[in-house]
Design an enzyme around this catalytic site. Structure first.
Site, PDB file in Angstrom:
ATOM      1  CB  THR A 169      -1.085   0.053   1.181  1.00  0.00           C
ATOM      2  OG1 THR A 169      -0.061   0.040   2.375  1.00  0.00           O
ATOM      3  CG2 THR A 169      -2.007  -1.153   1.020  1.00  0.00           C
ATOM      4  CB  CYS A 189       0.744   1.052  10.339  1.00  0.00           C
ATOM      5  SG  CYS A 189      -0.128   1.016   8.682  1.00  0.00           S
ATOM      6  CB  CYS A 209      -2.113   0.593  12.446  1.00  0.00           C
ATOM      7  SG  CYS A 209      -3.238   0.888  11.113  1.00  0.00           S
ATOM      8  NE  ARG A 239      -7.145  -8.351   4.220  1.00  0.00           N
ATOM      9  CZ  ARG A 239      -7.773  -8.792   3.259  1.00  0.00           C
ATOM     10  NH1 ARG A 239      -8.367  -7.692   2.337  1.00  0.00           N
ATOM     11  NH2 ARG A 239      -7.498 -10.007   2.760  1.00  0.00           N
ATOM     12  NE  ARG A 241      -0.436   6.712   0.483  1.00  0.00           N
ATOM     13  CZ  ARG A 241      -0.184   6.072  -0.070  1.00  0.00           C
ATOM     14  NH1 ARG A 241       0.858   5.564  -0.710  1.00  0.00           N
ATOM     15  NH2 ARG A 241      -1.397   5.050  -0.527  1.00  0.00           N
ATOM     16  CB  CYS A 264      -1.479   4.494   8.261  1.00  0.00           C
ATOM     17  SG  CYS A 264      -2.926   3.813   8.493  1.00  0.00           S
ATOM     18  CB  CYS A 275      -2.869   4.067  13.155  1.00  0.00           C
ATOM     19  SG  CYS A 275      -1.154   3.888  12.031  1.00  0.00           S
TER      20      CYS A 275
END
Length: 362
Positions: A40, A44, A48, A51, A73, A75, A78
């Site tokens: 993605t 995180c 967090c 998923r 980058r 999240c 969280c």
């Protein structure tokens, strides 16, 4: 958990340990690592709720700067760039108003007029403070009212200022919270409770008139037990509310974590047996950035055979960091027994060893 030598102080736990923490949403690893998700492109915090990826799709970093330098980058779930436990942007104006006016009394229609969903506000307060928004407002009003009554203000005047429409309603609410009627509360003690944010996760602080009497990580498994012991030992009521000591404590903690403070200058109010008091005082004598074994601490208080009793008293310390129980390690040099989690203990030792143990530069 595998025991860790403080002499090694690796920059990160093992991949297996970090992945297990990520899957378990373990907030005790807050400030220890961040997880970059390759599929993605986001990074995180350990807790967090998004998923979880497969282990081979995760990279681990010491801090946000490192994660962003590798192209990840933050999240949006969280918010790893914000302190854990910080109020979300949409709630900050409400929090600011509550801090300015303890007597503020907002109902669901008032929240809607501010563009806030009452159910969403209630969920946040329940998760963060363990009580509904209505209960939080009520407890803050009672806390302030208790202080005003102790200053010899009229009970009727205090009740009206607190937003109660009847003296009987105020009296009932006050008695449920404090354990005594307003006119008979002179010998009662209220300990103000507040959440403070740190790089290793939120901490719960408590302050009496005499000083700081509680500082624990909010996710400590034994926190409820510690609160109950404090309540019983002091014959006190614990209520959310302000204390003039909290701003000083927050400031000094920030300086400590930023490497600009090597000692704390704030009054402490410890409650314990004479033996516990000796153990806690011995903890405060351990030089900044150094460690001692439980056996060395037992010898320091003149009880060389009381190693287990010293360890128990160490665990009963309710004022983390300021009374540095994290500086006590096993006889073989490994990290053992810390209520906030061993990796937090390791990070605290790292913080202290990365700055000179000289006079405060704060």
């Amino acid at each position: 958990m595998k025991r860790v030598s403080p002499n090694e102080l690796p920059s990160l736990p093992s991949r297996e340990t970090m992945y297990a923490a990520l899957v378990a949403k373990d907030s005790r690893f807050e400030g220890v690592f961040l997880a970059g998700i390759r599929t993605t492109g986001i990074f995180c915090r350990p807790s967090c709720t998004a998923r979880k990826p497969k282990p081979e799709n995760v990279e681990y970093f010491r801090d946000a700067k490192s994660a962003m330098a590798h192209g990840f980058r933050a999240c949006k779930v969280c918010r790893p760039l914000a302190a854990l436990g910080a109020s979300p942007d949409w709630l900050e104006p409400l929090i600011d108003d509550l801090q300015r006016d303890a007597n503020l009394r907002l109902r669901s229609e008032d929240l809607r007029s501010r563009g806030l969903d009452p159910a969403r506000v209630r969920r946040w307060f329940q998760k963060t403070h363990g009580m509904t928004f209505t209960a939080y407002q009520r407890m803050r009003r009672i806390n302030q009212a208790f202080g005003q009554i102790r200053e010899r203000q009229s009970v009727t005047e205090v009740a009206l200022e607190s937003g109660y429409e009847s003296l009987s309603g105020f009296g009932d609410g006050f008695k449920r919270a404090i354990g005594a009627a307003p006119a008979k509360s002179d010998d009662r003690q209220v300990i103000a409770i507040s959440r403070l944010l740190t790089p290793l996760g939120p901490m719960l602080a408590g302050a009496s008139d005499a000083g700081i009497c509680l500082l624990e990580f909010a996710d400590r498994p034994m926190l409820e037990t510690q609160l109950d012991r404090l309540r019983k030992r002091r014959g006190a009521t614990l209520l959310p509310g302000p204390s003039p000591l909290f701003a000083t404590l927050q400031s000094q903690l920030q300086e400590y974590f930023a490497g600009r403070r090597t000692r704390f200058e704030i009054p402490l109010d410890t409650t314990g047996t004479p033996f516990q008091q000796r153990v806690w005082e011995a903890l405060r004598q351990i030089p900044f950035g150094e460690t001692r074994s439980y056996a060395q601490q037992a010898t320091a208080i003149g009880k060389p055979t009381a190693v287990r009793a010293v360890a128990r008293a160490n665990g009963d310390n309710r004022i983390a960091i300021l009374i540095p129980c994290h500086r006590v390690i096993g006889a073989d040099g490994t990290l053992t027994g810390y209520g906030g989690g061993l990796w937090r203990k390791q990070r605290l030792l790292e913080i202290e060893r990365q700055q000179p143990a000289t006079a405060n530069r704060a």
